[in-house]
Design a protein around this motif. Structure first.
Motif, PDB file in Angstrom:
ATOM      1  N   PRO A  60       0.821  -1.212   0.000  1.00  0.00           N
ATOM      2  CA  PRO A  60       0.000   0.000   0.000  1.00  0.00           C
ATOM      3  C   PRO A  60       0.855   1.262   0.000  1.00  0.00           C
ATOM      4  O   PRO A  60       0.526   2.249  -0.667  1.00  0.00           O
ATOM      5  N   GLU A  61       1.963   1.231   0.753  1.00  0.00           N
ATOM      6  CA  GLU A  61       2.847   2.402   0.781  1.00  0.00           C
ATOM      7  C   GLU A  61       3.465   2.649  -0.594  1.00  0.00           C
ATOM      8  O   GLU A  61       3.610   3.802  -1.015  1.00  0.00           O
ATOM      9  N   GLY A  62       3.788   1.569  -1.290  1.00  0.00           N
ATOM     10  CA  GLY A  62       4.335   1.713  -2.634  1.00  0.00           C
ATOM     11  C   GLY A  62       3.311   2.273  -3.596  1.00  0.00           C
ATOM     12  O   GLY A  62       3.637   3.111  -4.459  1.00  0.00           O
ATOM     13  N   ILE A  63       2.081   1.808  -3.480  1.00  0.00           N
ATOM     14  CA  ILE A  63       1.009   2.317  -4.338  1.00  0.00           C
ATOM     15  C   ILE A  63       0.796   3.805  -4.102  1.00  0.00           C
ATOM     16  O   ILE A  63       0.696   4.600  -5.054  1.00  0.00           O
ATOM     17  N   GLU A  64       0.762   4.217  -2.847  1.00  0.00           N
ATOM     18  CA  GLU A  64       0.550   5.633  -2.546  1.00  0.00           C
ATOM     19  C   GLU A  64       1.724   6.488  -3.000  1.00  0.00           C
ATOM     20  O   GLU A  64       1.538   7.613  -3.478  1.00  0.00           O
ATOM     21  N   ALA A  65       2.937   5.957  -2.895  1.00  0.00           N
ATOM     22  CA  ALA A  65       4.105   6.703  -3.355  1.00  0.00           C
ATOM     23  C   ALA A  65       4.043   6.928  -4.860  1.00  0.00           C
ATOM     24  O   ALA A  65       4.304   8.037  -5.349  1.00  0.00           O
ATOM     25  N   CYS A  66       3.703   5.872  -5.607  1.00  0.00           N
ATOM     26  CA  CYS A  66       3.564   6.016  -7.065  1.00  0.00           C
ATOM     27  C   CYS A  66       2.472   7.036  -7.401  1.00  0.00           C
ATOM     28  O   CYS A  66       2.642   7.880  -8.297  1.00  0.00           O
ATOM     29  N   LEU A  72      -1.735  10.570  -9.536  1.00  0.00           N
ATOM     30  CA  LEU A  72      -2.831   9.650  -9.762  1.00  0.00           C
ATOM     31  C   LEU A  72      -3.507   9.323  -8.438  1.00  0.00           C
ATOM     32  O   LEU A  72      -3.009   9.675  -7.364  1.00  0.00           O
ATOM     33  N   THR A  73      -4.612   8.630  -8.516  1.00  0.00           N
ATOM     34  CA  THR A  73      -5.240   8.142  -7.298  1.00  0.00           C
ATOM     35  C   THR A  73      -4.678   6.767  -6.963  1.00  0.00           C
ATOM     36  O   THR A  73      -4.166   6.046  -7.830  1.00  0.00           O
ATOM     37  N   GLY A  74      -4.804   6.390  -5.711  1.00  0.00           N
ATOM     38  CA  GLY A  74      -4.377   5.059  -5.319  1.00  0.00           C
ATOM     39  C   GLY A  74      -5.139   3.989  -6.070  1.00  0.00           C
ATOM     40  O   GLY A  74      -4.588   2.929  -6.404  1.00  0.00           O
ATOM     41  N   ALA A  75      -6.404   4.237  -6.371  1.00  0.00           N
ATOM     42  CA  ALA A  75      -7.223   3.267  -7.105  1.00  0.00           C
ATOM     43  C   ALA A  75      -6.687   3.063  -8.514  1.00  0.00           C
ATOM     44  O   ALA A  75      -6.683   1.934  -9.034  1.00  0.00           O
ATOM     45  N   GLU A  76      -6.232   4.144  -9.146  1.00  0.00           N
ATOM     46  CA  GLU A  76      -5.682   4.017 -10.499  1.00  0.00           C
ATOM     47  C   GLU A  76      -4.409   3.182 -10.497  1.00  0.00           C
ATOM     48  O   GLU A  76      -4.193   2.343 -11.380  1.00  0.00           O
ATOM     49  N   ALA A  81      -1.583  -2.423 -10.855  1.00  0.00           N
ATOM     50  CA  ALA A  81      -0.812  -3.399 -10.081  1.00  0.00           C
ATOM     51  C   ALA A  81      -1.529  -4.738  -9.966  1.00  0.00           C
ATOM     52  O   ALA A  81      -0.879  -5.779  -9.834  1.00  0.00           O
ATOM     53  N   THR A  82      -2.850  -4.733 -10.015  1.00  0.00           N
ATOM     54  CA  THR A  82      -3.597  -5.981  -9.908  1.00  0.00           C
ATOM     55  C   THR A  82      -3.928  -6.575 -11.268  1.00  0.00           C
ATOM     56  O   THR A  82      -4.416  -7.710 -11.340  1.00  0.00           O
TER      57      THR A  82
END
Length: 271
Positions: A60-66, A72-76, A81-82
């Protein structure tokens, strides 16, 4: 959102461990990647590889950093990633071992290899051994059918495998024995490989041959028989050049890996 994601072995893995390895250095490298593209969000795929190189998975921390770096949003970011199987939400072992079970590899023994490794390592698909060394996964076509059945370790090819050579390979990896791909570099850790995929070369891209005998069999035959491309002349009206004048790797300069089947040669492939 659930608090935990269960692994394939039903061992809970916290969605967020709270001890992220993403540092200011990682963020700076993400910004460096984004600056390489006319549109920054094009860097998302290599950035996710970078996250895996420091976190061992997409966290999750990696997603938020990107998301923060790219606006972008975390959802994007999560949607990307999924979507791709190369991005992992569970921790990956020191070595990711893939066994191709697509049609040709399966017929040539890939299914047998995969079943043998599951039993030998006592894991299922996309599971990691208790010592954290090996994550085993069956994978789809590696575009290396001329050397079927094919395995990969951290995406480096291993050709003409058998159940016996496959078990020896994973044993060597677990014991810390230096392992070299027959067509690539000395095998590094999965995290090191992920950093290379992120776009930070390790200087070892030219280790090993660029093509093997089976891959170059058609080129060799064409040169021996003086075959040329169809449809007459080149764009300037001259006759096409013979194939022995065409640049590119020559079979004799690219030894590759001898087939382990059919008397140790490539006759079955050329036939």
């Amino acid at each position: 959102m659930a608090n935990d994601h269960a692994t394939a072995t039903n061992v809970p893995v916290p969605y967020s461990t709270g001890d992220s390895n993403i540092t200011e250095t990682t963020i700076a490298e993400m910004r460096e990647l984004a600056a390489r593209y006319p549109v920054g969000r094009s860097a998302l795929l290599p950035m996710l590889h970078l996250v895996q190189s420091v976190e061992g998975r997409v966290t999750p921390e990696g997603i938020e950093a990107c998301a923060d770096v790219l606006g972008l949003t975390g959802a994007e970011v999560s949607a990307v990633a999924t979507f791709y199987t190369m991005y992992k939400r569970r921790p990956v072992g020191e070595y990711h071992v893939g066994v191709c079970t697509n049609t040709l590899c399966a017929v040539m023994g890939g299914d047998l290899i995969f079943e043998r490794l599951k039993s030998h390592l006592d894991v299922g698909n996309d599971e990691t051994t208790e010592d954290g060394k090996i994550t085993l996964e069956h994978i789809e076509c590696n575009a290396a059918c001329d050397y079927a059945p094919v395995m990969t370790v951290n995406w480096e090819f291993f050709d003409d495998m058998t159940p016996e050579s496959a078990t020896q390979l994973v044993d060597d990896l677990r014991e810390g024995t230096e392992v070299k791909s027959p067509r690539g570099a000395t095998i590094c850790s999965w995290r090191e490989a992920e950093r290379v995929l992120a776009g930070f070369p390790d200087g070892r891209a030219d280790e090993g041959p660029t093509g093997g005998k089976a891959s170059l069999a058609g080129l060799r035959l064409a040169r021996e028989r003086n075959w040329t491309a169809p449809n007459g002349s080149s764009s300037n009206g001259s006759a096409p050049a013979p194939l022995d004048a065409v640049p590119g790797p020559r079979p004799e300069d690219q030894p590759g890996k001898e087939s382990q089947a059919v008397n140790g040669d490539d006759s079955r492939k050329e036939n």
